[in-house]
Motif scaffolding. Structure first.
Motif, short mmCIF file in Angstrom:
data_model
loop_
_atom_site.label_atom_id
_atom_site.label_comp_id
_atom_site.label_asym_id
_atom_site.label_seq_id
_atom_site.Cartn_x
_atom_site.Cartn_y
_atom_site.Cartn_z
N GLN A 363 1.89 5.39 -1.01
CA GLN A 363 2.24 4.40 -0.34
C GLN A 363 1.27 3.51 0.62
N ASP A 366 -3.61 -0.09 1.20
CA ASP A 366 -4.58 -0.61 0.32
C ASP A 366 -4.91 0.20 -0.94
N ARG A 367 -3.58 0.55 -1.43
CA ARG A 367 -3.79 1.38 -2.84
C ARG A 367 -4.08 0.32 -3.87
N GLY A 368 -3.83 -0.98 -3.85
CA GLY A 368 -4.02 -1.79 -4.63
C GLY A 368 -5.54 -2.05 -5.25
N THR A 369 -6.32 -1.49 -4.17
CA THR A 369 -7.71 -1.58 -4.29
C THR A 369 -8.36 -0.71 -5.20
N TRP A 370 -7.59 0.75 -5.44
CA TRP A 370 -8.13 1.91 -6.19
C TRP A 370 -7.36 2.47 -6.90
N LEU A 371 -5.95 2.43 -6.87
CA LEU A 371 -4.80 3.13 -7.53
C LEU A 371 -4.80 2.60 -8.83
N ASN A 372 -4.67 3.64 -9.83
CA ASN A 372 -4.58 3.34 -11.30
C ASN A 372 -3.12 3.71 -11.79
N GLU A 373 -2.75 3.78 -13.03
CA GLU A 373 -1.73 4.36 -13.56
C GLU A 373 -1.83 5.83 -13.50
N TRP A 383 -7.73 7.19 -10.16
CA TRP A 383 -7.81 6.39 -9.15
C TRP A 383 -9.30 6.06 -9.25
#
Length: 478
Positions: A363, A366-373, A383
């Motif tokens: 949650q 800034d997860r959109g900059t490093w989180l993958n599937e 990530w």
């Protein structure tokens, strides 16, 4: 009816999580086989004849190794039901069901395991048990049955500063945790709750391990001071009965500061060392992890323990999406400055943040900059660090730590190799590292840790065991 309980790996400890359900099942009239793959080979003949197999997933490494074993269990004709249980079972429900596990139990699983076995014995499997079961109901703990487990000498032992080696017993006084650290795998399952194992049961467990040769007791609770009064009563009774035996425990930095007065009592009653999850020395990262302490608290608790004569064994998660090369270098510098290089198991310098399903870090703003599937093979979300040099450094450090361990290198020597690698990543010369003198510390002979991935050698060894038994499975089942 025969039931097999299997533990793939539990960081060198004789597993309470096999001994407790074994006691329940034997009391209910089942024939029980306990198999600990961390110290004994995979042997399908020991499982043949079992109608139920329950595999304990205590941690990430154990779950990854279990994934290699379960497909072979499915091939054994006598097995009617396979379940996984433990922290890493409910968060990986979908994956383990795809491997052939119809039953997934988390939390306080003993009652569910017994219910499953009883339903199979009646030849009327309960459909409700096939739904995810994550019971946190208070259980009626009984004295664990360790008679079916390998001897204590086969597990991790304690190496004292003078070279003495002691046999170690492992007990649990509580399960779960009342804290909500965002990276912790306990949180998605227990959600801030913990359960107390009665003092009498804990003492019975200690007695049987002392009788089996234990000279030191390791309390494996996620946090020994979740219930400070309960812990004090246990130590009072333990030391009254075994005044020459020593012990260790895991305690949050936050609790070391909060319950400082209790630490004097621990020091006076045989506590040799305390493992504590420092995780980072950067306050910003500690806040993201919701650890409940600061870098200042870490230093304060270290000074307090040293004053009392208790060694600190800090653990870290040094590689996160927010780690920088300079930040990692500063971590190494502070470890050396504080005289902790010998107190930190080398694997701690290589650990990369794990993100299982349910992790609160998913949650992060800034997860959109490093989180993958989600990656089923990793049993978690992959990530990618925004600075590719950090990911490359982590791989380099991990390989070096494994190589150094296999070569039997001293911790200081391993530490120096990591120091050189971070400077290489920074593209600057590696200055001579000045270690602050520190007293020799006790260490466990098992250096791996629950938040680490299984080593390549662990995976290869288990794969070789499975392959060697592959041709025998059909014969064993017949």
């Amino acid at each position: 009816m025969k039931v097999a309980l299997v533990s793939p790996y539990e960081i060198g400890r004789q597993p309470f999580a096999l001994a407790q359900p074994a006691a329940w099942l034997k009391k209910a009239g089942f024939e029980v086989e306990c198999i600990d793959l961390s110290v004994e080979p995979f042997d399908s003949s020991r499982i043949a004849g079992s109608k139920v197999v329950a595999v304990h997933l205590a941690m990430h490494a154990g779950a990854r190794l279990a994934a290699q074993v379960i497909p072979k269990l499915v091939e054994i004709e006598t097995v009617q039901a396979i379940c996984v249980y433990g922290l890493y079972a409910p968060v990986n429900e979908e994956y383990f069901r795809s491997l052939g596990c119809e039953y997934v139990f988390g939390g306080e699983a003993e009652a569910d395991i017994q219910s499953l076995c009883e339903s199979v014995r009646r030849d009327s499997p309960a459909e409700i048990l096939k739904q995810l079961r994550n019971s946190l109901d208070k259980l009626r703990f009984v004295s664990p049955d360790r008679s079916l487990l390998p001897d204590l000498e086969q597990y991790s032992r304690l190496a004292l500063a003078d070279g003495t080696i002691r046999t170690v017993g492992f007990v649990e006084a509580t399960r779960g945790c009342k804290h909500l650290c965002k990276h912790c795998p306990i949180v998605p399952v227990y959600e801030g709750r913990f359960r107390v194992v009665p003092v009498g049961v804990v003492l019975d467990d200690i007695r049987q391990q002392v009788e089996a040769g234990a000279e030191h007791i390791s309390f494996g609770d996620p946090d020994f001071l979740n219930g400070p009064g309960h812990s004090r009563r246990i130590i009072e009774k333990f030391r009254a009965e075994f005044p020459d035996h020593t012990w260790d425990a895991t305690i949050k930095v936050e609790h070391l500061v909060k319950y400082a007065e209790l630490l004097q009592f621990f020091a006076d009653n045989g506590c040799l060392f305390i493992t504590t999850a420092v995780e980072s020395i950067e306050d910003e990262i500690l806040q993201k992890l919701d650890k409940g302490h600061t870098e200042k608290d870490f230093r304060q608790s270290l000074l307090l323990l040293r004053k009392l004569g208790i060694s600190m064994m800090p653990t870290f998660v040094p590689f996160t999406p927010w780690t920088t090369l300079n930040g990692y270098r500063n971590l190494l510098g502070e470890i050396a400055e504080l005289g902790l290089a010998d107190s930190v198991a080398p694997v701690q310098l290589s650990i990369r943040l794990l993100l299982p399903r349910g992790s609160k870090l998913l949650q992060s703003a800034d997860r959109g900059t490093w989180l993958n599937e989600f990656n089923p093979e990793l049993l978690g979300f992959d990530w990618t660090h925004p600075d590719s040099r950090v990911d490359l450094l982590q791989k380099s450090v991990q390989q070096w730590v494994m190589d150094a361990d296999s070569q039997g290198k001293a911790r200081n020597e391993t530490f120096m190799g990591v120091w050189e690698r971070v400077h290489k990543a920074l593209g600057i010369p590696s200055p001579e590292l000045q270690f602050t003198d520190s007293a020799a510390v006790p260490t466990m002979t098992e250096n791996w840790y629950c938040c680490a991935e299984p080593t390549i050698s662990q995976q290869i060894e288990l794969s070789d065991q499975i392959d060697s038994c592959g041709t025998a499975i059909g014969d064993a089942a017949a």
